[in-house]
Write a protein that holds these residues in place. Structure first.
Motif, PDB file in Angstrom:
ATOM      1  N   ASN A   3       0.834  -1.197   0.000  1.00 14.94           N
ATOM      2  CA  ASN A   3       0.000   0.000   0.000  1.00 14.94           C
ATOM      3  C   ASN A   3       0.870   1.250   0.000  1.00 14.94           C
ATOM      4  OD1 ASN A   3      -2.431  -1.453   0.203  1.00 14.94           O
ATOM      5  ND2 ASN A   3      -2.238  -1.583   2.419  1.00 14.94           N
ATOM      6  N   ILE A   4       0.539   2.168  -0.884  1.00 13.11           N
ATOM      7  CA  ILE A   4       1.205   3.464  -0.931  1.00 13.11           C
ATOM      8  C   ILE A   4       0.110   4.508  -0.769  1.00 13.11           C
ATOM      9  CG2 ILE A   4       2.645   5.036  -2.266  1.00 13.11           C
ATOM     10  CD1 ILE A   4       3.358   2.556  -4.028  1.00 13.11           C
ATOM     11  N   ILE A   5       0.254   5.368   0.232  1.00 12.43           N
ATOM     12  CA  ILE A   5      -0.746   6.419   0.435  1.00 12.43           C
ATOM     13  C   ILE A   5      -0.117   7.779   0.168  1.00 12.43           C
ATOM     14  CG2 ILE A   5      -0.373   6.539   2.943  1.00 12.43           C
ATOM     15  CD1 ILE A   5      -3.483   7.067   3.105  1.00 12.43           C
ATOM     16  N   TRP A   6      -0.812   8.550  -0.650  1.00 11.24           N
ATOM     17  CA  TRP A   6      -0.394   9.904  -1.023  1.00 11.24           C
ATOM     18  C   TRP A   6      -1.375  10.898  -0.433  1.00 11.24           C
ATOM     19  CZ3 TRP A   6       3.804  10.963  -4.254  1.00 11.24           C
ATOM     20  CH2 TRP A   6       4.389   9.865  -4.864  1.00 11.24           C
ATOM     21  N   SER A  82       4.225   6.164   2.912  1.00 11.31           N
ATOM     22  CA  SER A  82       3.279   7.249   3.172  1.00 11.31           C
ATOM     23  C   SER A  82       3.938   8.545   2.713  1.00 11.31           C
ATOM     24  CB  SER A  82       2.971   7.300   4.665  1.00 11.31           C
ATOM     25  OG  SER A  82       2.227   8.438   4.973  1.00 11.31           O
ATOM     26  N   ILE A  83       3.253   9.291   1.832  1.00 11.55           N
ATOM     27  CA  ILE A  83       3.865  10.474   1.225  1.00 11.55           C
ATOM     28  C   ILE A  83       2.934  11.672   1.355  1.00 11.55           C
ATOM     29  CG2 ILE A  83       4.853  11.451  -0.879  1.00 11.55           C
ATOM     30  CD1 ILE A  83       5.088   8.403  -1.795  1.00 11.55           C
ATOM     31  N   ALA A  84       3.384  12.693   2.065  1.00 15.28           N
ATOM     32  CA  ALA A  84       2.631  13.942   2.215  1.00 15.28           C
ATOM     33  C   ALA A  84       3.356  15.023   1.431  1.00 15.28           C
ATOM     34  CB  ALA A  84       2.510  14.328   3.684  1.00 15.28           C
ATOM     35  N   ASP A  86       1.594  18.044   0.241  1.00 14.59           N
ATOM     36  CA  ASP A  86       0.746  19.213   0.007  1.00 14.59           C
ATOM     37  C   ASP A  86       0.905  20.330   1.031  1.00 14.59           C
ATOM     38  OD1 ASP A  86      -0.556  18.183   2.195  1.00 14.59           O
ATOM     39  OD2 ASP A  86      -2.410  17.741   1.150  1.00 14.59           O
ATOM     40  N   GLY A  87       1.729  20.149   2.024  1.00 12.68           N
ATOM     41  CA  GLY A  87       1.967  21.207   2.989  1.00 12.68           C
ATOM     42  C   GLY A  87       0.831  21.449   3.972  1.00 12.68           C
ATOM     43  N   LYS A  88      -0.089  20.503   4.080  1.00 14.97           N
ATOM     44  CA  LYS A  88      -1.242  20.663   4.967  1.00 14.97           C
ATOM     45  C   LYS A  88      -1.018  19.906   6.274  1.00 14.97           C
ATOM     46  CE  LYS A  88      -3.449  22.717   1.633  1.00 14.97           C
ATOM     47  NZ  LYS A  88      -3.580  24.114   1.552  1.00 14.97           N
ATOM     48  N   LYS A  89      -1.454  20.484   7.380  1.00 18.33           N
ATOM     49  CA  LYS A  89      -1.242  19.891   8.698  1.00 18.33           C
ATOM     50  C   LYS A  89      -1.881  18.504   8.815  1.00 18.33           C
ATOM     51  CE  LYS A  89      -1.012  24.333  11.004  1.00 18.33           C
ATOM     52  NZ  LYS A  89      -1.686  25.263  11.914  1.00 18.33           N
ATOM     53  N   PHE A  90      -3.105  18.363   8.305  1.00 19.55           N
ATOM     54  CA  PHE A  90      -3.794  17.073   8.391  1.00 19.55           C
ATOM     55  C   PHE A  90      -2.981  15.987   7.683  1.00 19.55           C
ATOM     56  CE2 PHE A  90      -6.792  13.856   6.837  1.00 19.55           C
ATOM     57  CZ  PHE A  90      -7.434  13.506   8.009  1.00 19.55           C
ATOM     58  N   SER A  91      -2.446  16.309   6.510  1.00 19.45           N
ATOM     59  CA  SER A  91      -1.672  15.340   5.737  1.00 19.45           C
ATOM     60  C   SER A  91      -0.428  14.886   6.490  1.00 19.45           C
ATOM     61  CB  SER A  91      -1.264  15.940   4.389  1.00 19.45           C
ATOM     62  OG  SER A  91      -2.396  16.281   3.641  1.00 19.45           O
ATOM     63  N   TYR A  92       0.307  15.837   7.050  1.00 19.64           N
ATOM     64  CA  TYR A  92       1.525  15.481   7.789  1.00 19.64           C
ATOM     65  C   TYR A  92       1.190  14.702   9.054  1.00 19.64           C
ATOM     66  CZ  TYR A  92       4.114  18.463   4.627  1.00 19.64           C
ATOM     67  OH  TYR A  92       4.676  19.006   3.511  1.00 19.64           O
ATOM     68  N   PHE A  93       0.111  15.077   9.714  1.00 21.00           N
ATOM     69  CA  PHE A  93      -0.318  14.380  10.931  1.00 21.00           C
ATOM     70  C   PHE A  93      -0.663  12.925  10.607  1.00 21.00           C
ATOM     71  CE2 PHE A  93      -3.721  13.306  14.031  1.00 21.00           C
ATOM     72  CZ  PHE A  93      -2.966  13.380  15.187  1.00 21.00           C
ATOM     73  N   CYS A  94      -1.456  12.706   9.558  1.00 18.08           N
ATOM     74  CA  CYS A  94      -1.827  11.339   9.161  1.00 18.08           C
ATOM     75  C   CYS A  94      -0.599  10.544   8.747  1.00 18.08           C
ATOM     76  CB  CYS A  94      -2.817  11.366   7.996  1.00 18.08           C
ATOM     77  SG  CYS A  94      -4.446  11.949   8.444  1.00 18.08           S
ATOM     78  N   SER A  95       0.261  11.154   7.965  1.00 15.81           N
ATOM     79  CA  SER A  95       1.462  10.465   7.505  1.00 15.81           C
ATOM     80  C   SER A  95       2.359  10.085   8.677  1.00 15.81           C
ATOM     81  CB  SER A  95       2.217  11.346   6.513  1.00 15.81           C
ATOM     82  OG  SER A  95       3.317  10.659   5.975  1.00 15.81           O
ATOM     83  N   LEU A  97       1.424   9.440  11.752  1.00 16.39           N
ATOM     84  CA  LEU A  97       0.808   8.375  12.542  1.00 16.39           C
ATOM     85  C   LEU A  97       0.635   7.063  11.775  1.00 16.39           C
ATOM     86  CD1 LEU A  97      -1.988  10.334  14.442  1.00 16.39           C
ATOM     87  CD2 LEU A  97       0.271   9.651  15.284  1.00 16.39           C
ATOM     88  N   ALA A  98       0.656   7.124  10.465  1.00 11.54           N
ATOM     89  CA  ALA A  98       0.418   5.930   9.647  1.00 11.54           C
ATOM     90  C   ALA A  98       1.480   4.870   9.907  1.00 11.54           C
ATOM     91  CB  ALA A  98       0.404   6.306   8.170  1.00 11.54           C
ATOM     92  N   LYS A  99       1.047   3.610   9.886  1.00 10.18           N
ATOM     93  CA  LYS A  99       1.973   2.486  10.048  1.00 10.18           C
ATOM     94  C   LYS A  99       2.593   2.216   8.681  1.00 10.18           C
ATOM     95  CE  LYS A  99      -1.587   0.686  12.605  1.00 10.18           C
ATOM     96  NZ  LYS A  99      -2.614  -0.293  12.556  1.00 10.18           N
ATOM     97  N   SER A 100       3.749   2.831   8.440  1.00 11.35           N
ATOM     98  CA  SER A 100       4.406   2.646   7.145  1.00 11.35           C
ATOM     99  C   SER A 100       5.904   2.463   7.314  1.00 11.35           C
ATOM    100  CB  SER A 100       4.120   3.829   6.222  1.00 11.35           C
ATOM    101  OG  SER A 100       4.655   5.015   6.738  1.00 11.35           O
ATOM    102  N   LYS A 101       6.463   1.632   6.422  1.00 13.17           N
ATOM    103  CA  LYS A 101       7.907   1.387   6.437  1.00 13.17           C
ATOM    104  C   LYS A 101       8.663   2.652   6.060  1.00 13.17           C
ATOM    105  CE  LYS A 101       9.382  -2.458   4.363  1.00 13.17           C
ATOM    106  NZ  LYS A 101       9.407  -3.537   3.357  1.00 13.17           N
ATOM    107  N   ASN A 102       8.129   3.382   5.100  1.00 15.63           N
ATOM    108  CA  ASN A 102       8.783   4.586   4.589  1.00 15.63           C
ATOM    109  C   ASN A 102       7.830   5.762   4.717  1.00 15.63           C
ATOM    110  OD1 ASN A 102      11.073   3.038   3.366  1.00 15.63           O
ATOM    111  ND2 ASN A 102       9.396   2.198   2.169  1.00 15.63           N
ATOM    112  N   LYS A 103       8.368   6.890   5.153  1.00 13.37           N
ATOM    113  CA  LYS A 103       7.579   8.115   5.262  1.00 13.37           C
ATOM    114  C   LYS A 103       8.317   9.228   4.530  1.00 13.37           C
ATOM    115  CE  LYS A 103       5.841   6.873   9.807  1.00 13.37           C
ATOM    116  NZ  LYS A 103       4.423   6.828   9.797  1.00 13.37           N
TER     117      LYS A 103
END
Length: 113
Positions: A3-6, A82-84, A86-95, A97-103
């Motif tokens: 899974n890759i989340i953007w 997990s890749i943020a 867009d410079g938005k606080k919500f995006s960085y916060f989710c990224s 906290l996300a369980k990901s090998k790479n951030k």
């Protein structure tokens, strides 16, 4: 499944600029499943991309209940990356906290002249 989340929750033009990066990354990782957290404006266009498997719409004006529901949905999964960008606080916060090998988080500042 990898899974890759953007996170790209801003305007359409900004998403279009990064769509090639999203496509190339998705194609370069074996067994990838690409998820994009985007604005409702972008959702209509993103549905047409065949390299994006899932869309999670997010808008800063959503109620606190909607935001918690989205955060919960994001945090339930494990991610390869997990890749943020867009410079938005919500995006960085989710990224964060996300369980990901790479951030990956892209931080930038726009200067106006």
């Amino acid at each position: 499944m990898n899974n890759i989340i953007w996170f790209r929750t801003d305007k359409l033009g900004d998403f279009l600029i990064h769509s090639h990066l999203i496509r190339d990354t998705s194609l370069s990782i074996a067994n990838s499943y690409t998820i994009v957290v985007c604005s409702p404006y972008n959702e209509k266009i993103i549905k047409e991309y065949d390299f994006i498997d899932e869309i999670i719409p997010y808008h800063k004006d959503f109620s606190i209940y909607q935001k918690i529901k989205i955060l919960s949905k994001i945090l339930r999964r494990k991610y390869h990356t997990s890749i943020a960008i867009d410079g938005k606080k919500f995006s960085y916060f989710c990224s964060l906290l996300a369980k990901s090998k790479n951030k990956v988080g892209l931080v930038y500042r726009v200067k106006s002249s």
